[in-house]
Design a protein around this motif. Structure first.
Motif, PDB file in Angstrom:
ATOM      1  N   PRO A  99       0.836  -1.207   0.000  1.00  0.00           N
ATOM      2  CA  PRO A  99       0.000   0.000   0.000  1.00  0.00           C
ATOM      3  C   PRO A  99       0.869   1.254   0.000  1.00  0.00           C
ATOM      4  O   PRO A  99       1.885   1.335   0.700  1.00  0.00           O
ATOM      5  CB  PRO A  99      -0.800  -0.111   1.299  1.00  0.00           C
ATOM      6  CG  PRO A  99      -0.678  -1.542   1.722  1.00  0.00           C
ATOM      7  CD  PRO A  99       0.652  -1.998   1.222  1.00  0.00           C
ATOM      8  N   LEU A 100       0.446   2.248  -0.779  1.00  0.00           N
ATOM      9  CA  LEU A 100       1.167   3.509  -0.894  1.00  0.00           C
ATOM     10  C   LEU A 100       0.264   4.674  -0.516  1.00  0.00           C
ATOM     11  O   LEU A 100      -0.956   4.602  -0.655  1.00  0.00           O
ATOM     12  CB  LEU A 100       1.675   3.704  -2.329  1.00  0.00           C
ATOM     13  CG  LEU A 100       2.608   2.634  -2.887  1.00  0.00           C
ATOM     14  CD1 LEU A 100       2.880   2.893  -4.365  1.00  0.00           C
ATOM     15  CD2 LEU A 100       3.919   2.590  -2.103  1.00  0.00           C
ATOM     16  N   THR A 101       0.882   5.746  -0.058  1.00  0.00           N
ATOM     17  CA  THR A 101       0.157   6.994   0.167  1.00  0.00           C
ATOM     18  C   THR A 101      -0.037   7.688  -1.177  1.00  0.00           C
ATOM     19  O   THR A 101       0.594   7.313  -2.181  1.00  0.00           O
ATOM     20  CB  THR A 101       0.945   7.917   1.102  1.00  0.00           C
ATOM     21  OG1 THR A 101       2.139   8.344   0.422  1.00  0.00           O
ATOM     22  CG2 THR A 101       1.316   7.213   2.406  1.00  0.00           C
ATOM     23  N   PRO A 102      -0.869   8.730  -1.235  1.00  0.00           N
ATOM     24  CA  PRO A 102      -0.998   9.484  -2.493  1.00  0.00           C
ATOM     25  C   PRO A 102       0.336  10.047  -2.988  1.00  0.00           C
ATOM     26  O   PRO A 102       0.510  10.274  -4.198  1.00  0.00           O
ATOM     27  CB  PRO A 102      -1.981  10.603  -2.132  1.00  0.00           C
ATOM     28  CG  PRO A 102      -2.811  10.018  -1.021  1.00  0.00           C
ATOM     29  CD  PRO A 102      -1.847   9.175  -0.223  1.00  0.00           C
TER      30      PRO A 102
ATOM     31  N   LEU B 289      -2.495  -4.949 -10.878  1.00  0.00           N
ATOM     32  CA  LEU B 289      -2.149  -4.426  -9.559  1.00  0.00           C
ATOM     33  C   LEU B 289      -3.128  -3.344  -9.127  1.00  0.00           C
ATOM     34  O   LEU B 289      -3.490  -3.250  -7.949  1.00  0.00           O
ATOM     35  CB  LEU B 289      -0.719  -3.883  -9.576  1.00  0.00           C
ATOM     36  CG  LEU B 289       0.370  -4.934  -9.836  1.00  0.00           C
ATOM     37  CD1 LEU B 289       1.727  -4.270  -9.953  1.00  0.00           C
ATOM     38  CD2 LEU B 289       0.388  -5.978  -8.738  1.00  0.00           C
ATOM     39  N   GLY B 290      -3.570  -2.523 -10.093  1.00  0.00           N
ATOM     40  CA  GLY B 290      -4.573  -1.514  -9.778  1.00  0.00           C
ATOM     41  C   GLY B 290      -5.871  -2.146  -9.320  1.00  0.00           C
ATOM     42  O   GLY B 290      -6.530  -1.643  -8.403  1.00  0.00           O
TER      43      GLY B 290
ATOM     44  N   HIS C 208      -9.022  -1.536  -1.277  1.00  0.00           N
ATOM     45  CA  HIS C 208      -9.568  -0.255  -0.826  1.00  0.00           C
ATOM     46  C   HIS C 208     -11.083  -0.360  -0.643  1.00  0.00           C
ATOM     47  O   HIS C 208     -11.630   0.099   0.381  1.00  0.00           O
ATOM     48  CB  HIS C 208      -9.224   0.830  -1.847  1.00  0.00           C
ATOM     49  CG  HIS C 208      -9.725   2.188  -1.498  1.00  0.00           C
ATOM     50  ND1 HIS C 208      -9.343   2.866  -0.360  1.00  0.00           N
ATOM     51  CD2 HIS C 208     -10.601   3.007  -2.135  1.00  0.00           C
ATOM     52  CE1 HIS C 208      -9.941   4.028  -0.317  1.00  0.00           C
ATOM     53  NE2 HIS C 208     -10.722   4.148  -1.377  1.00  0.00           N
ATOM     54  N   LEU C 209     -11.762  -0.971  -1.601  1.00  0.00           N
ATOM     55  CA  LEU C 209     -13.213  -1.129  -1.511  1.00  0.00           C
ATOM     56  C   LEU C 209     -13.601  -2.005  -0.325  1.00  0.00           C
ATOM     57  O   LEU C 209     -14.667  -1.811   0.278  1.00  0.00           O
ATOM     58  CB  LEU C 209     -13.758  -1.729  -2.808  1.00  0.00           C
ATOM     59  CG  LEU C 209     -13.725  -0.815  -4.029  1.00  0.00           C
ATOM     60  CD1 LEU C 209     -14.061  -1.604  -5.303  1.00  0.00           C
ATOM     61  CD2 LEU C 209     -14.699   0.358  -3.877  1.00  0.00           C
ATOM     62  N   ARG C 210     -12.750  -2.944   0.027  1.00  0.00           N
ATOM     63  CA  ARG C 210     -13.027  -3.826   1.163  1.00  0.00           C
ATOM     64  C   ARG C 210     -12.609  -3.197   2.493  1.00  0.00           C
ATOM     65  O   ARG C 210     -12.763  -3.816   3.543  1.00  0.00           O
ATOM     66  CB  ARG C 210     -12.323  -5.177   0.991  1.00  0.00           C
ATOM     67  CG  ARG C 210     -12.770  -5.975  -0.241  1.00  0.00           C
ATOM     68  CD  ARG C 210     -12.447  -7.454  -0.086  1.00  0.00           C
ATOM     69  NE  ARG C 210     -13.330  -8.076   0.917  1.00  0.00           N
ATOM     70  CZ  ARG C 210     -13.104  -9.267   1.466  1.00  0.00           C
ATOM     71  NH1 ARG C 210     -12.025  -9.969   1.115  1.00  0.00           N
ATOM     72  NH2 ARG C 210     -13.932  -9.769   2.360  1.00  0.00           N
TER      73      ARG C 210
ATOM     74  N   PRO D 102      -5.702   3.384  -3.058  1.00  0.00           N
ATOM     75  CA  PRO D 102      -5.451   2.319  -4.026  1.00  0.00           C
ATOM     76  C   PRO D 102      -4.385   2.646  -5.079  1.00  0.00           C
ATOM     77  O   PRO D 102      -4.264   1.923  -6.060  1.00  0.00           O
ATOM     78  CB  PRO D 102      -6.821   2.171  -4.707  1.00  0.00           C
ATOM     79  CG  PRO D 102      -7.376   3.561  -4.702  1.00  0.00           C
ATOM     80  CD  PRO D 102      -6.878   4.195  -3.420  1.00  0.00           C
ATOM     81  N   VAL D 103      -3.598   3.702  -4.886  1.00  0.00           N
ATOM     82  CA  VAL D 103      -2.662   4.099  -5.941  1.00  0.00           C
ATOM     83  C   VAL D 103      -1.584   3.038  -6.152  1.00  0.00           C
ATOM     84  O   VAL D 103      -1.179   2.332  -5.223  1.00  0.00           O
ATOM     85  CB  VAL D 103      -1.990   5.458  -5.648  1.00  0.00           C
ATOM     86  CG1 VAL D 103      -3.023   6.572  -5.568  1.00  0.00           C
ATOM     87  CG2 VAL D 103      -1.130   5.400  -4.401  1.00  0.00           C
TER      88      VAL D 103
END
Length: 308
Positions: free
Chosen positions: A14-17, A265-266, A273-275, A281-282
């Motif tokens: 997971p990444l930040t914006p 990957l996206g 993210h939806l879960r 989700p980036v």
């Protein structure tokens, strides 16, 4: 290292914006996977976007996961890089950060001969502080690991296992058969990297699976593994088919603007993210992010699978 069995997800990163490691989301993802009953974790693989991360970010991922797991599960770390010396540096960094083993591709950029690939793994095993698992992923490194080389290195005790992401089930079968036929090869983990034929690989004699889709549905792959091992092959096949349908999410990205890796990957990250597992989700630059309509399609796949 003892033989790895069961489901060992290649953990998404997971990444930040701002494209830094999102540590809180990463630890929640680890909890999501362990709550799903997985049997180990593989960080810094292709699904982890390891090729897009800096060395500092790679170390942070390994440190975060190993600290959070705290010995409850084995943690393997990818050391994907172009040359043997660079991979040895990565191996020492991963071991220092707490990894139990490293997963190494063949060298890439320069074309290599099978004898050079064998020398590469011998040098890695001699210099790595932790066991070395071979990573066969010709789509990424443009070299298929020859079965004869893998079996020779397994017999020598150079390699602790194989993660086969080649998509070549016949080639994987050759390695499995060779390992099973040689009483001198012990503790060698045979892992398929496929999402789509885990049941077939287990039937051939694989020890376990490293499916990227297990980030999204760890319970499903753990259930598939359990059903197959208990001899409930019809139910295992049905579970595999459900997961194959869910895997369709990797194709939501428009091929006119998105590469297949970025689409897959996206989709995994959009699903997480939806879960509610990760905050953002980036994917790493320069991969093209999914469009809102494509994220909506991911949600439909989740709903169809009973995951939303």
């Amino acid at each position: 290292m003892n033989t790895l069995t069961g489901v060992v997800p290649p953990v998404c990163t997971p990444l930040t914006p701002e494209r830094e490691i999102d540590v809180p989301s990463l630890t929640r993802l680890v909890d999501h996977l362990t709550d799903g009953g997985v049997h180990g974790l593989f960080v810094l693989g292709s699904t982890s976007e390891a090729a897009f991360l800096t060395d500092r970010q790679r170390r942070l991922v390994v440190e975060t996961v190993t600290r959070h797991v705290d010995g409850r599960l084995p943690v393997l770390a990818g050391i994907i890089d172009m040359t043997t010396p660079r991979m040895l540096d990565q191996a020492h960094a991963a071991a220092t950060a707490g990894a139990d083993a490293v997963v190494a591709t063949a060298p890439f950029y320069a074309a290599t001969h099978p004898a050079e690939i064998a020398r590469h793994y011998r040098l890695l095993a001699a210099g790595s502080p932790v066991p070395v698992v071979a990573y066969d992923i010709p789509a990424a490194v443009h070299t298929k690991l020859p079965a004869a080389v893998l079996l020779e290195l397994a017999a020598e005790g150079v390699l602790a296992g194989l993660k086969d992401s080649s998509g070549d089930l016949a080639g994987f079968r050759e390695v499995v058969a060779g390992v099973r036929a040689d009483p001198g090869i012990t503790g060698f983990s045979l892992l398929t990297g496929s999402e789509l034929f885990v049941d077939a690989a287990l039937a051939l004699g694989a020890d376990g699976a490293v499916p990227g889709l297990a980030n999204v549905d760890p319970h499903g792959y753990v259930r598939l593994d359990r059903l197959h091992r208990s001899g409930e092959l019809g139910r295992a096949r049905a579970e595999q088919e459900r997961l194959c349908a869910l895997f369709g999410m990797v194709r939501v990205g428009d091929p006119a603007r998105t590469g297949p890796s970025a689409s897959a990957l996206g989709a995994f990250k959009a699903a997480l993210h939806l879960r509610g597992v990760i905050d953002c989700p980036v994917t790493a630059h320069p991969q093209t992010p999914l469009a809102p309509g494509e994220v909506e399609q991911v949600g439909k796949f989740l709903a169809s699978a009973g995951l939303l």
